[in-house]
Design an enzyme around this catalytic site. Sequence first.
Site, PDB file in Angstrom:
ATOM      1  N   LYS A 166      -4.862  -3.620   1.702  1.00 24.29           N
ATOM      2  CA  LYS A 166      -5.067  -3.151   3.076  1.00 24.29           C
ATOM      3  C   LYS A 166      -4.797  -1.640   3.186  1.00 24.29           C
ATOM      4  CE  LYS A 166      -2.120  -6.189   4.679  1.00 24.29           C
ATOM      5  NZ  LYS A 166      -1.827  -6.821   3.371  1.00 24.29           N
ATOM      6  N   THR A 167      -3.671  -1.211   2.620  1.00 24.20           N
ATOM      7  CA  THR A 167      -3.345   0.222   2.667  1.00 24.20           C
ATOM      8  C   THR A 167      -4.392   1.024   1.900  1.00 24.20           C
ATOM      9  OG1 THR A 167      -1.016  -0.401   2.700  1.00 24.20           O
ATOM     10  CG2 THR A 167      -1.502   1.897   2.197  1.00 24.20           C
ATOM     11  N   ASP A 187       0.441   0.323   9.774  1.00 22.73           N
ATOM     12  CA  ASP A 187       0.764  -0.813   8.918  1.00 22.73           C
ATOM     13  C   ASP A 187       1.673  -1.762   9.701  1.00 22.73           C
ATOM     14  OD1 ASP A 187       0.746  -2.329   6.657  1.00 22.73           O
ATOM     15  OD2 ASP A 187       2.081  -1.053   5.495  1.00 22.73           O
ATOM     16  N   THR A 238      -0.103  -8.701   7.956  1.00 20.56           N
ATOM     17  CA  THR A 238      -0.072  -9.926   7.150  1.00 20.56           C
ATOM     18  C   THR A 238      -0.068 -11.137   8.074  1.00 20.56           C
ATOM     19  OG1 THR A 238       2.333  -9.697   7.142  1.00 20.56           O
ATOM     20  CG2 THR A 238       1.179  -8.946   5.174  1.00 20.56           C
ATOM     21  N   ARG A 244      -1.578  -6.164  -6.707  1.00 21.22           N
ATOM     22  CA  ARG A 244      -0.260  -5.528  -6.886  1.00 21.22           C
ATOM     23  C   ARG A 244       0.515  -6.215  -8.017  1.00 21.22           C
ATOM     24  NH1 ARG A 244       2.336  -5.050  -1.733  1.00 21.22           N
ATOM     25  NH2 ARG A 244       1.761  -2.859  -1.748  1.00 21.22           N
TER      26      ARG A 244
END
Length: 388
Positions: free
Chosen positions: A88-89, A133, A182, A241
Amino acid sequence: MSGGRTEPGFASELVEADGSSEATARVVDPAGTDDDRAAEAALRPRRLSEFPGQPRVRDQLGLVLEAARRRGGTPDHVLLSGPPGLGKTTLAMIVAAELERPLRLTSGPAIQHAGDLAAVLSSLDEGEVLFLDEIHRMSRSAEEMLYLAMEDFRVDVIVGKGPGATAIPLELPPFTVVGATTRAGLLPAPLRDRFGFTGHLDYYDTADLVTILHRSARLLGVEADDAGILEIAGRSRGTPRIANRLLRRVRDWAQVHGEGHVDLAAAHAALTLFDVDDAGLDRLDRAVLEALCRRFGGGPVGLSTLAVAVGEEADTVETVAEPYLVREGYIVRTPRGRAAAPRAWTHLGIEPPRSAPLQELLPLEEPGTAADGSGPGGASDANGRFGS
Ligand SMILES: Nc1ncnc2c1ncn2[C@@H]1O[C@H](COP(=O)(O)OP(=O)(O)OP(=O)(O)O)[C@@H](O)[C@H]1O
């Protein structure tokens, strides 16, 4: 979960929901640690064309951005939802890069008062991209200010107190909000409705993780062969990640014990050392399955009893281990507690007892409501489908 965010512009620490040290230490934790943040900055794709996976979101977002570019205007506000570590980032940064506009980063927990948001909004330049965020963690008063700002490009600054207070409207230049969450379900409908484009990120398949890992290995300057990369991808729980973190551990192992090449033997040895098995389960995950199957005959068993059996806090079992185990169909949450699904027995290599009366149990929750925000489709495979 994660500690302070080291990326420039983050106004505050992002605090993990469970806060447990076990969670921070896990090599398969989808949340980022400080170490990850430092390493990740170099591995982020910079443009949409370099972004593997999520084809639907990528293509739709690409269209929205290209159209805005051709019009010479700002695109609709963008909401990105999905579990941690899926990009997302990264996509927010790509939005700014594709529009060739500056990016301002902040987060919900950093915006606790409307005044905090007013300060950020009033300093935006025309066309700037504002990344929010964990947008679901903003205060209610800030949310209300954000609706107005997103729709009318205006904020009302309140001057004075009590009955004499006056709202002075402040015009803002057009800008684009990219919100990330999230927990999309926690966003109030009026805020969700202000986003003209919503993209939900799903877990990656192995082929996309292989592409990501080859790219990361290249950027890290590590030689990696197909078998080694495939082994890492298969244990990465669908999450870039985690894939990148496992790659760094395998690289470490290869540098210390091998010739520095990431191959099958290095991947196998390193991931065994870090307790990540071939399904991507770690020690805590396996301890939960072992307790459920061996000590409680497959359940159902209450969360706190299960947690005591594995020597953990109930909260840790629920928020750290359970989301993935439920999503992947190892365990099921039922009104009478946690129960082992067939995949749990198969994974442990043990026969389920013939008497397990699990067919009668109903799942406790709908798919997609797991604590990691996993989307629909995850838990559904496990729902009610017990071995006979
Ligand atoms: N599609 C992708 N291709 C390559 N790398 C990716 C991709 N998606 C994510 N990554 C990698 O995973 C790391 C984590 O991604 P990112 O920070 O964008 O996730 P996130 O969804 O914002 O997580 P969080 O919810 O914890 O903030 C990035 O640094 C990047 O290196």
